[in-house]
Design a protein around this motif. Structure first.
Motif, PDB file in Angstrom:
ATOM      1  N   PHE A 275       0.846  -1.191   0.000  1.00 18.32           N
ATOM      2  CA  PHE A 275       0.000   0.000   0.000  1.00 18.32           C
ATOM      3  C   PHE A 275       0.882   1.242   0.000  1.00 18.32           C
ATOM      4  CE2 PHE A 275      -2.203  -3.371   2.394  1.00 18.32           C
ATOM      5  CZ  PHE A 275      -3.305  -3.548   1.574  1.00 18.32           C
ATOM      6  N   GLU A 276       0.521   2.201  -0.835  1.00 16.44           N
ATOM      7  CA  GLU A 276       1.291   3.429  -0.935  1.00 16.44           C
ATOM      8  C   GLU A 276       1.099   4.319   0.290  1.00 16.44           C
ATOM      9  OE1 GLU A 276       3.456   4.394  -3.275  1.00 16.44           O
ATOM     10  OE2 GLU A 276       3.228   2.485  -4.343  1.00 16.44           O
ATOM     11  N   ASP A 277       0.021   4.113   1.048  1.00 12.09           N
ATOM     12  CA  ASP A 277      -0.273   4.993   2.172  1.00 12.09           C
ATOM     13  C   ASP A 277       0.114   4.387   3.524  1.00 12.09           C
ATOM     14  OD1 ASP A 277      -2.176   3.023   2.141  1.00 12.09           O
ATOM     15  OD2 ASP A 277      -3.918   4.351   2.159  1.00 12.09           O
ATOM     16  N   VAL A 278       0.868   3.306   3.495  1.00 10.60           N
ATOM     17  CA  VAL A 278       1.351   2.671   4.728  1.00 10.60           C
ATOM     18  C   VAL A 278       2.842   2.423   4.579  1.00 10.60           C
ATOM     19  CG1 VAL A 278       1.222   0.664   6.255  1.00 10.60           C
ATOM     20  CG2 VAL A 278      -0.853   1.520   5.132  1.00 10.60           C
ATOM     21  N   GLY A 279       3.625   2.934   5.525  1.00 10.68           N
ATOM     22  CA  GLY A 279       5.055   2.659   5.405  1.00 10.68           C
ATOM     23  C   GLY A 279       5.905   3.483   6.346  1.00 10.68           C
ATOM     24  N   ARG A 280       7.208   3.367   6.139  1.00 10.53           N
ATOM     25  CA  ARG A 280       8.160   4.117   6.954  1.00 10.53           C
ATOM     26  C   ARG A 280       8.142   5.593   6.569  1.00 10.53           C
ATOM     27  NH1 ARG A 280      14.099   1.920   6.694  1.00 10.53           N
ATOM     28  NH2 ARG A 280      13.942   2.585   4.525  1.00 10.53           N
ATOM     29  N   VAL A 281       8.184   6.449   7.576  1.00 11.75           N
ATOM     30  CA  VAL A 281       8.225   7.893   7.341  1.00 11.75           C
ATOM     31  C   VAL A 281       9.689   8.294   7.140  1.00 11.75           C
ATOM     32  CG1 VAL A 281       7.677  10.171   8.241  1.00 11.75           C
ATOM     33  CG2 VAL A 281       6.217   8.204   8.828  1.00 11.75           C
ATOM     34  N   GLU A 282       9.950   8.966   6.022  1.00 16.57           N
ATOM     35  CA  GLU A 282      11.307   9.440   5.746  1.00 16.57           C
ATOM     36  C   GLU A 282      11.275  10.937   5.468  1.00 16.57           C
ATOM     37  OE1 GLU A 282      13.269   7.152   2.743  1.00 16.57           O
ATOM     38  OE2 GLU A 282      13.041   5.250   3.822  1.00 16.57           O
ATOM     39  N   VAL A 283      12.330  11.623   5.910  1.00 10.48           N
ATOM     40  CA  VAL A 283      12.442  13.071   5.709  1.00 10.48           C
ATOM     41  C   VAL A 283      13.790  13.373   5.058  1.00 10.48           C
ATOM     42  CG1 VAL A 283      10.917  13.661   7.616  1.00 10.48           C
ATOM     43  CG2 VAL A 283      13.359  13.373   8.051  1.00 10.48           C
ATOM     44  N   ALA A 302       1.702  11.273  13.363  1.00 12.02           N
ATOM     45  CA  ALA A 302       1.298  10.610  12.119  1.00 12.02           C
ATOM     46  C   ALA A 302       0.277  11.449  11.354  1.00 12.02           C
ATOM     47  CB  ALA A 302       0.739   9.226  12.432  1.00 12.02           C
ATOM     48  N   GLN A 303      -0.636  12.098  12.069  1.00 11.30           N
ATOM     49  CA  GLN A 303      -1.655  12.917  11.405  1.00 11.30           C
ATOM     50  C   GLN A 303      -1.024  14.093  10.676  1.00 11.30           C
ATOM     51  OE1 GLN A 303      -4.391  13.864  14.561  1.00 11.30           O
ATOM     52  NE2 GLN A 303      -5.022  11.716  14.807  1.00 11.30           N
ATOM     53  N   VAL A 304       0.007  14.703  11.284  1.00  9.91           N
ATOM     54  CA  VAL A 304       0.673  15.829  10.631  1.00  9.91           C
ATOM     55  C   VAL A 304       1.474  15.335   9.425  1.00  9.91           C
ATOM     56  CG1 VAL A 304       2.335  17.692  10.933  1.00  9.91           C
ATOM     57  CG2 VAL A 304       0.727  17.160  12.765  1.00  9.91           C
ATOM     58  N   ILE A 317      -2.885   7.095  11.549  1.00  5.54           N
ATOM     59  CA  ILE A 317      -2.366   6.619  12.828  1.00  5.54           C
ATOM     60  C   ILE A 317      -0.886   6.261  12.729  1.00  5.54           C
ATOM     61  CG2 ILE A 317      -4.583   5.710  13.649  1.00  5.54           C
ATOM     62  CD1 ILE A 317      -3.599   2.916  12.798  1.00  5.54           C
ATOM     63  N   SER A 318      -0.251   6.247  13.894  1.00  5.83           N
ATOM     64  CA  SER A 318       1.120   5.753  14.006  1.00  5.83           C
ATOM     65  C   SER A 318       1.099   4.228  14.077  1.00  5.83           C
ATOM     66  CB  SER A 318       1.785   6.327  15.256  1.00  5.83           C
ATOM     67  OG  SER A 318       2.987   5.628  15.547  1.00  5.83           O
ATOM     68  N   ALA A 365       3.769   5.020   9.563  1.00  9.48           N
ATOM     69  CA  ALA A 365       2.428   5.585   9.675  1.00  9.48           C
ATOM     70  C   ALA A 365       1.501   4.971   8.627  1.00  9.48           C
ATOM     71  CB  ALA A 365       2.464   7.104   9.510  1.00  9.48           C
ATOM     72  N   ALA A 366       0.211   5.007   8.948  1.00  7.53           N
ATOM     73  CA  ALA A 366      -0.828   4.630   7.984  1.00  7.53           C
ATOM     74  C   ALA A 366      -1.697   5.853   7.752  1.00  7.53           C
ATOM     75  CB  ALA A 366      -1.659   3.473   8.520  1.00  7.53           C
ATOM     76  N   CYS A 367      -1.717   6.335   6.521  1.00  7.62           N
ATOM     77  CA  CYS A 367      -2.480   7.539   6.196  1.00  7.62           C
ATOM     78  C   CYS A 367      -3.847   7.156   5.621  1.00  7.62           C
ATOM     79  CB  CYS A 367      -1.709   8.404   5.203  1.00  7.62           C
ATOM     80  SG  CYS A 367      -0.144   9.050   5.864  1.00  7.62           S
ATOM     81  N   HIS A 368      -4.726   8.136   5.646  1.00  7.94           N
ATOM     82  CA  HIS A 368      -6.109   7.850   5.232  1.00  7.94           C
ATOM     83  C   HIS A 368      -6.575   8.890   4.210  1.00  7.94           C
ATOM     84  CE1 HIS A 368     -10.102   6.164   5.519  1.00  7.94           C
ATOM     85  NE2 HIS A 368     -10.607   7.388   5.732  1.00  7.94           N
TER      86      HIS A 368
END
Length: 368
Positions: A275-283, A302-304, A317-318, A365-368
């Motif tokens: 899923f493109e909306d679930v994964g490791r957060v990278e900056v 996670a929401q931000v 969510i985280s 994070a999992a985004c919605h």
């Protein structure tokens, strides 16, 4: 049972010329021998796994007996000559050290130094005396005689058959042959360091591995690639070379996608590519992609992140940490968002406490 224990030195004309004495001995302890005919002077062979002939410990016939080669100074040029002499291609030959070691054969050759063009091993420079531990047997991995070869440089990498120039099947050059990497999803072995490959190709960001089946693979060269975080070149990595004993094939061919990053960018790297909306957060910080420590990464954070990426905050969510096998730098330790910010760069954060965030502590994070 007549004679249970023999002590021979190998120079006796018959077994009964050895020292021996009798003692009780069970029938399950019968001794046996395996005899070999005298070998042809200068012949070579590869020994190790009886099922395969193209890789193993190198043995050479000297004075009618088989012996091994000390691996001090043993390199791909030497392996090329062995492979050529055995009827394989000299290209793509890989020298191995302490390979399929044994403890009973004598060392016949030391300090072998071939140019790679010789027709036989004994045409190379070598010594018949030297010092070597009994585990230092030289070995070789050979390739089929029809393998395609190229004047590429050892450890050069490239990406082929991709949709863009930034992605494709990862190939490495070893001894003038381009070959691929094995890789398996979420497997401790069969790893590929996509970040290092991308840096070798001139990208300032990181990379990610994905998987393809390739019917056009000429040769698999690397079964596993293990690099330290301080490695700046593939030469500094520990490469496990592919053989038919490796539990991978063309179904496990690694492809790499490279990214240049823009300062302050945020992205999600999909977990298992599902899923493109679930994964490791990278900056992106200082021109490279890095992670956020999961220890204090909450649903507010996670929401931000998700709002920053164009998703909605509601339902985002985280996920704590998800285990990834490619290691990237840690850029943020303590991210402390309220959930109302539009960008994570509006949130307080710090890099304090990095020592508590070990490898595999990346926030997801999992985004919605």
């Amino acid at each position: 049972m007549h004679s249970s224990y023999f002590i021979c030195y190998g120079i006796e004309a018959s077994l009964l010329k050895c020292h021996y004495y009798t003692s009780s001995c069970g029938y399950s302890y019968h001794a046996g021998v395996e005899c070999e005919s005298p070998c042809i002077e200068g012949s070579v062979r590869l020994e190790g796994d009886d099922r395969y002939e193209e890789f193993g410990r190198v043995e050479v016939c000297i004075n009618g007996t088989w012996g091994t080669i000390c691996d001090n100074g043993w390199d791909n040029n030497d392996a090329s000559v062995v492979c050529r002499q055995l009827g394989y291609s000299p290209y793509g030959a890989i020298a191995k050290t302490s390979y399929f070691t044994e403890n009973w054969l004598p060392f016949h050759l030391y300090s072998v130094n071939c140019s790679g063009n010789e027709s036989t091993l004994l045409n190379c420079s070598y010594s018949t005396t030297g010092s070597c531990y009994n585990t230092q047997d030289a070995g070789a991995i050979c390739q089929g005689v029809g393998i395609a070869h190229n004047n590429c440089t050892d450890y050069a990498v490239r990406l082929v058959d991709g949709a863009t120039t930034k992605e494709g099947i990862a190939q490495i050059c070893l001894n003038r042959v381009w070959g691929t990497f094995c890789s398996k999803e979420n497997h401790y072995f069969y790893r590929v360091d996509a970040n290092l490959i991308c840096r070798e190709l001139g990208y300032n960001g990181s990379g990610m591995t994905y998987f393809v089946e390739s019917s056009s693979v000429d040769v698999l060269l690397v079964a596993d690639m293990s690099c330290s975080q301080s490695a700046t070149s593939i030469k500094q990595c520990n490469l496990t070379h592919y053989t038919k004993l490796s539990r991978c094939d063309a179904r496990h061919t690694a492809a790499v996608r490279c990214h240049n990053c823009t300062e302050g960018s945020v992205r999600l790297i999909p977990y298992d590519s599902y899923f493109e909306d679930v994964g490791r957060v990278e900056v992106c910080v200082d021109g490279s992609w890095g992670s956020i420590c999961y220890h204090h990464f909450t649903d507010n954070d996670a929401q931000v992140v998700c709002k920053h990426l164009g998703y909605t905050a509601l339902g985002s969510i985280s996920l704590g940490r998800l285990r990834y096998y490619n290691v990237i730098p840690l850029h943020i330790v303590n991210l402390n968002c309220t959930g109302n910010e539009e960008s994570i760069w509006d949130c307080p954060s710090s890099t304090q406490g990095q020592e508590s965030c070990t490898v595999y502590s990346d926030a997801s994070a999992a985004c919605h």
